[in-house]
Design a protein around this motif. Structure first.
Motif, PDB file in Angstrom:
ATOM      1  N   SER A  78      10.394  76.927  18.332  1.00  0.00           N
ATOM      2  CA  SER A  78      10.078  77.781  17.241  1.00  0.00           C
ATOM      3  C   SER A  78       8.847  78.818  17.881  1.00  0.00           C
ATOM      4  N   GLY A  79       8.562  79.931  17.229  1.00  0.00           N
ATOM      5  CA  GLY A  79       7.459  80.295  17.565  1.00  0.00           C
ATOM      6  C   GLY A  79       7.642  82.278  17.218  1.00  0.00           C
ATOM      7  N   ARG A  80       7.269  83.143  18.072  1.00  0.00           N
ATOM      8  CA  ARG A  80       7.247  84.420  17.776  1.00  0.00           C
ATOM      9  C   ARG A  80       7.705  85.168  19.213  1.00  0.00           C
ATOM     10  N   LEU A  81       8.479  86.183  19.237  1.00  0.00           N
ATOM     11  CA  LEU A  81       9.118  86.691  20.082  1.00  0.00           C
ATOM     12  C   LEU A  81       9.199  88.161  19.972  1.00  0.00           C
ATOM     13  N   ARG A  82       8.865  89.166  20.634  1.00  0.00           N
ATOM     14  CA  ARG A  82       9.091  90.282  20.610  1.00  0.00           C
ATOM     15  C   ARG A  82      10.665  90.592  20.397  1.00  0.00           C
ATOM     16  N   GLY A  83      10.933  91.256  19.400  1.00  0.00           N
ATOM     17  CA  GLY A  83      12.437  91.680  18.997  1.00  0.00           C
ATOM     18  C   GLY A  83      12.879  90.736  18.218  1.00  0.00           C
ATOM     19  N   TYR A  84      12.491  89.714  18.138  1.00  0.00           N
ATOM     20  CA  TYR A  84      12.981  88.523  17.267  1.00  0.00           C
ATOM     21  C   TYR A  84      11.719  88.108  16.060  1.00  0.00           C
ATOM     22  N   GLY A  85      10.695  88.493  16.157  1.00  0.00           N
ATOM     23  CA  GLY A  85       9.546  88.017  15.428  1.00  0.00           C
ATOM     24  C   GLY A  85       9.338  86.595  15.290  1.00  0.00           C
ATOM     25  N   ARG A  86       9.228  85.906  14.159  1.00  0.00           N
ATOM     26  CA  ARG A  86       9.187  84.333  14.031  1.00  0.00           C
ATOM     27  C   ARG A  86      10.797  84.003  14.192  1.00  0.00           C
ATOM     28  N   TYR A  87      10.890  82.975  14.832  1.00  0.00           N
ATOM     29  CA  TYR A  87      12.016  82.287  15.076  1.00  0.00           C
ATOM     30  C   TYR A  87      12.218  80.765  15.147  1.00  0.00           C
ATOM     31  N   VAL A  88      13.426  80.286  14.624  1.00  0.00           N
ATOM     32  CA  VAL A  88      13.559  78.708  14.690  1.00  0.00           C
ATOM     33  C   VAL A  88      14.797  78.697  15.541  1.00  0.00           C
TER      34      VAL A  88
END
Length: 159
Positions: A78-88
């Motif tokens: 989980s975290g934050r990625l460019r293009g996905y925003g926050r994700y799990v």
């Protein structure tokens, strides 16, 4: 593997890399008891397997802000990625994973066990991008709903 994918966490790179869908519900072994993803909200963008811009999921307009896990599993990333925003990303075992992205807030942590229906985060602007994968290959989530759910949906549509 392209340089960008090498820099991403392994579970996210697995979703971005794409692959060929095994196809057909009978081809999937040890399938978890996935809930009907359409309960989360209405489909804005249907599943596409577009290699050009790496869209291998479904975009939903969620009914409530709380995003719920589709099946029992363990949060592996989980975290934050460019293009996905926050994700799990939830590992459901036997090669099954689900990715929930464009979250406003994450309500779980790496290593935490989740049950089907557990709130794992809040949707940003009531939109959610959902990817289900089997052995690293993104697949259409409609193919993995249990036969019971699928037949209930067809029966309701025909009434």
């Amino acid at each position: 593997m392209p340089r960008l994918l090498r820099r991403l966490p392994i579970y996210v790179a697995m979703f971005c890399a794409g692959g060929i869908s095994p196809g057909g519900i009978a081809a999937y072994e040890h399938k978890p008891d996935f809930d009907d993803y359409r309960k989360l909200g209405s489909v804005i963008e249907k599943y596409s397997h577009n290699k050009e811009n790496n869209t291998y999921g479904v975009t939903l307009r969620v009914r409530e802000n709380g995003v719920r896990a589709l099946a029992d599993g363990k949060v592996v990333s989980s975290g934050r990625l460019r293009g996905y925003g926050r994700y799990v990303i939830v590992d459901h075992g036997e090669g099954w994973h689900s990715l929930y992205s464009h979250l406003a807030r994450i309500d779980t942590a790496k290593g935490r066990e989740v049950k089907r229906g557990t709130v794992i985060g809040l949707a940003r602007h009531k939109r959610l991008f959902l990817v289900v994968s089997y052995r690293g290959n993104p697949i259409n989530p409609s193919e993995v709903m249990s036969a019971r759910i699928y037949s209930e949906h067809l029966t309701a549509a025909n009434d």
